[in-house]
Design a protein around this motif. Structure first.
Motif, PDB file in Angstrom:
ATOM      1  N   GLU A  57       0.821  -1.205   0.000  1.00 46.90           N
ATOM      2  CA  GLU A  57       0.000   0.000   0.000  1.00 46.90           C
ATOM      3  C   GLU A  57       0.861   1.263   0.000  1.00 46.90           C
ATOM      4  N   GLU A  58       1.938   1.259   0.762  1.00 47.10           N
ATOM      5  CA  GLU A  58       2.812   2.430   0.792  1.00 47.10           C
ATOM      6  C   GLU A  58       3.445   2.688  -0.571  1.00 47.10           C
ATOM      7  N   ILE A  59       3.834   1.639  -1.270  1.00 41.53           N
ATOM      8  CA  ILE A  59       4.422   1.787  -2.602  1.00 41.53           C
ATOM      9  C   ILE A  59       3.389   2.350  -3.569  1.00 41.53           C
ATOM     10  N   VAL A  60       2.173   1.824  -3.513  1.00 38.77           N
ATOM     11  CA  VAL A  60       1.106   2.312  -4.392  1.00 38.77           C
ATOM     12  C   VAL A  60       0.780   3.771  -4.098  1.00 38.77           C
ATOM     13  N   VAL A  61       0.656   4.128  -2.826  1.00 39.74           N
ATOM     14  CA  VAL A  61       0.337   5.508  -2.450  1.00 39.74           C
ATOM     15  C   VAL A  61       1.402   6.467  -2.951  1.00 39.74           C
ATOM     16  N   PHE A  62       2.662   6.104  -2.795  1.00 41.07           N
ATOM     17  CA  PHE A  62       3.757   6.944  -3.295  1.00 41.07           C
ATOM     18  C   PHE A  62       3.596   7.183  -4.801  1.00 41.07           C
ATOM     19  N   ALA A  63       3.406   6.102  -5.539  1.00 40.13           N
ATOM     20  CA  ALA A  63       3.330   6.214  -7.002  1.00 40.13           C
ATOM     21  C   ALA A  63       2.110   7.011  -7.438  1.00 40.13           C
ATOM     22  N   VAL A  64       0.945   6.697  -6.896  1.00 36.26           N
ATOM     23  CA  VAL A  64      -0.286   7.365  -7.313  1.00 36.26           C
ATOM     24  C   VAL A  64      -0.264   8.844  -6.929  1.00 36.26           C
ATOM     25  N   LEU A 100      -2.315  -0.245  -8.308  1.00 35.09           N
ATOM     26  CA  LEU A 100      -2.108   0.692  -9.414  1.00 35.09           C
ATOM     27  C   LEU A 100      -3.218   0.563 -10.455  1.00 35.09           C
ATOM     28  N   ALA A 101      -3.649  -0.651 -10.730  1.00 39.48           N
ATOM     29  CA  ALA A 101      -4.721  -0.853 -11.707  1.00 39.48           C
ATOM     30  C   ALA A 101      -6.008  -0.169 -11.259  1.00 39.48           C
ATOM     31  N   ASP A 102      -6.239  -0.140  -9.962  1.00 35.25           N
ATOM     32  CA  ASP A 102      -7.455   0.459  -9.424  1.00 35.25           C
ATOM     33  C   ASP A 102      -7.386   1.982  -9.389  1.00 35.25           C
ATOM     34  N   ARG A 103      -6.205   2.532  -9.008  1.00 36.55           N
ATOM     35  CA  ARG A 103      -6.121   3.973  -8.773  1.00 36.55           C
ATOM     36  C   ARG A 103      -5.365   4.742  -9.849  1.00 36.55           C
ATOM     37  N   ALA A 104      -4.603   4.038 -10.667  1.00 39.80           N
ATOM     38  CA  ALA A 104      -3.881   4.682 -11.781  1.00 39.80           C
ATOM     39  C   ALA A 104      -3.861   3.706 -12.959  1.00 39.80           C
ATOM     40  N   PRO A 105      -5.032   3.447 -13.552  1.00 40.16           N
ATOM     41  CA  PRO A 105      -5.146   2.374 -14.553  1.00 40.16           C
ATOM     42  C   PRO A 105      -4.300   2.564 -15.800  1.00 40.16           C
ATOM     43  N   LEU A 106      -3.887   3.783 -16.108  1.00 41.32           N
ATOM     44  CA  LEU A 106      -3.061   4.002 -17.297  1.00 41.32           C
ATOM     45  C   LEU A 106      -1.570   3.833 -17.014  1.00 41.32           C
ATOM     46  N   ALA A 107      -1.213   3.729 -15.759  1.00 44.69           N
ATOM     47  CA  ALA A 107       0.194   3.523 -15.407  1.00 44.69           C
ATOM     48  C   ALA A 107       0.589   2.077 -15.698  1.00 44.69           C
ATOM     49  N   HIS A 108       1.854   1.875 -16.021  1.00 53.15           N
ATOM     50  CA  HIS A 108       2.347   0.507 -16.247  1.00 53.15           C
ATOM     51  C   HIS A 108       3.675   0.339 -15.527  1.00 53.15           C
ATOM     52  N   ILE A 109       3.839  -0.813 -14.902  1.00 49.09           N
ATOM     53  CA  ILE A 109       5.020  -1.089 -14.081  1.00 49.09           C
ATOM     54  C   ILE A 109       6.215  -1.462 -14.950  1.00 49.09           C
ATOM     55  N   GLU A 110       7.354  -0.882 -14.628  1.00 48.85           N
ATOM     56  CA  GLU A 110       8.645  -1.286 -15.196  1.00 48.85           C
ATOM     57  C   GLU A 110       9.503  -1.756 -14.025  1.00 48.85           C
ATOM     58  N   LEU A 111       9.677  -3.054 -13.903  1.00 46.27           N
ATOM     59  CA  LEU A 111      10.441  -3.614 -12.791  1.00 46.27           C
ATOM     60  C   LEU A 111      11.918  -3.649 -13.165  1.00 46.27           C
TER      61      LEU A 111
END
Length: 335
Positions: free
Chosen positions: A239-246, A283-294
């Motif tokens: 959740e912390e990672i998602v919150v930071f990104a969003v 991310l899919a729920d809160r920033a659906p246009l974002a895509h992960i680059e690992l």
């Protein structure tokens, strides 16, 4: 750093320093990797600003020696712990007078971001010993965070996971909290018999406080085995990672366009299935246009590409450097 011949072709220097190690490389302007060096952490938060500057200087001196004292035409340095303008200024004061004093210096998140993408709109989150985030936009806008721990609103990374795991284990032992397999797992990390032994060893500094980060793999192991407390910690980390990104995407106005979210650091790099699934779903729920680059490559790759770009290298040189740095990554010497 030795005499420099004005007729010798110039080299590019790149340095990336994190919470556990510092990598440095010298590259030809055509992208060929000429030399590499590795040292311990160069984070000023851990070893101090002066020691960080000294360590980087030693690594650069090693690269110059390995390349036959060829002149440095560009130096880019990215260090964990350079989060605030005052810290960047302080590092600049410590390197004043050194041959590479004119280096580009910034936080290591920029190296991670470039290792993961060349897109002008992007966000990067690192979750290793600690957690931090940066975002950039094509018009030059940048979002960054102080990354000073709880005092600046941050939670996450190996240290916080370890600290919270020990907190829960201590409460499980004395009855204030639910039972957890971490009661057995945490002492085993340090070769001790009990949670009380770990607490006392930390209190009397027989275990360095920074070594709380060593607990984090045990947290993920316990979560995979179904331990409720550990599962809660893993979910909180996601959740912390998602919150930071969003939040960063929103502050940059990038939620309405496809944007890479670069993820890296040791905690993320372990690719725990539960952690990664929760990040992807968030991310899919809160920033659906974002895509992960690992990012699985070491951030020194991004540092090298940024240094070459600053020196005016062409696309072929960048591609050569990407291939060579990736191939040599595992062979970097241990400092």
């Amino acid at each position: 750093m030795g005499a420099v011949s004005g007729s010798a072709p110039g080299i590019v220097i790149a340095v990336d320093g994190g919470g556990s190690k510092t990598d440095a490389v010298a590259l030809d302007l055509d992208g060929t990797v000429l030399a590499s060096a590795r040292g311990t952490t160069s984070s000023p938060h851990i070893i101090g600003m002066g020691a960080a500057a000294d360590l980087v200087d030693e690594l650069i001196a090693s690269l110059v020696q390995q390349t036959g004292d060829r002149p440095i035409v560009q130096t880019n340095i990215y260090l964990s712990g350079l989060d605030l303008p005052a810290e960047l200024a302080a590092f600049g004061e410590h390197i004043a007078g050194l041959p590479w004093a004119g280096a580009v210096v910034d936080n290591d998140l920029f190296a991670l971001l470039r290792a993961g993408t060349s897109e002008p709109d992007a966000v990067a989150v690192v979750c290793g010993t600690g957690i931090n985030c940066v975002g950039v936009r094509s018009d030059g806008a940048v979002v960054r965070y102080p990354s000073l721990g709880m005092s600046s609103g941050d939670w996450g990374g190996g240290w916080h996971l370890g600290e919270q795991a020990l907190w829960h284990a201590a409460r499980a032992v004395d009855g204030r909290g639910p039972s957890t397999a971490l009661v057995q797992a945490i002492p085993a990390v340090y070769g001790l018999e009990s949670v009380q032994d770990v607490i006392e060893a930390l209190h009397f500094e027989r275990i360095p406080n920074s070594d709380l980060a060593l607990i984090s793999p045990a947290v993920f192991d316990a979560a995979r085995a179904g331990d409720g407390v550990a599962i809660g910690l893993v979910d909180r980390q996601a959740e912390e990672i998602v919150v930071f990104a969003v939040t960063t995407l929103r502050r940059l106005g990038l939620l309405d366009r496809p944007t890479p979210v670069v993820l890296g650091g040791g905690v993320i790099g372990a690719r725990d299935a539960r952690l990664m699934q929760a990040i992807e779903e968030g991310l899919a729920d809160r920033a659906p246009l974002a895509h992960i680059e690992l990012v699985t490559a070491a951030p020194i790759l991004g540092a090298g590409l940024l240094a070459l770009e600053a020196a005016g290298a062409d696309a072929d040189a960048l591609e050569r450097a990407r291939g060579e740095l990736g191939a040599r990554q595992a062979a970097l010497p241990v400092g």
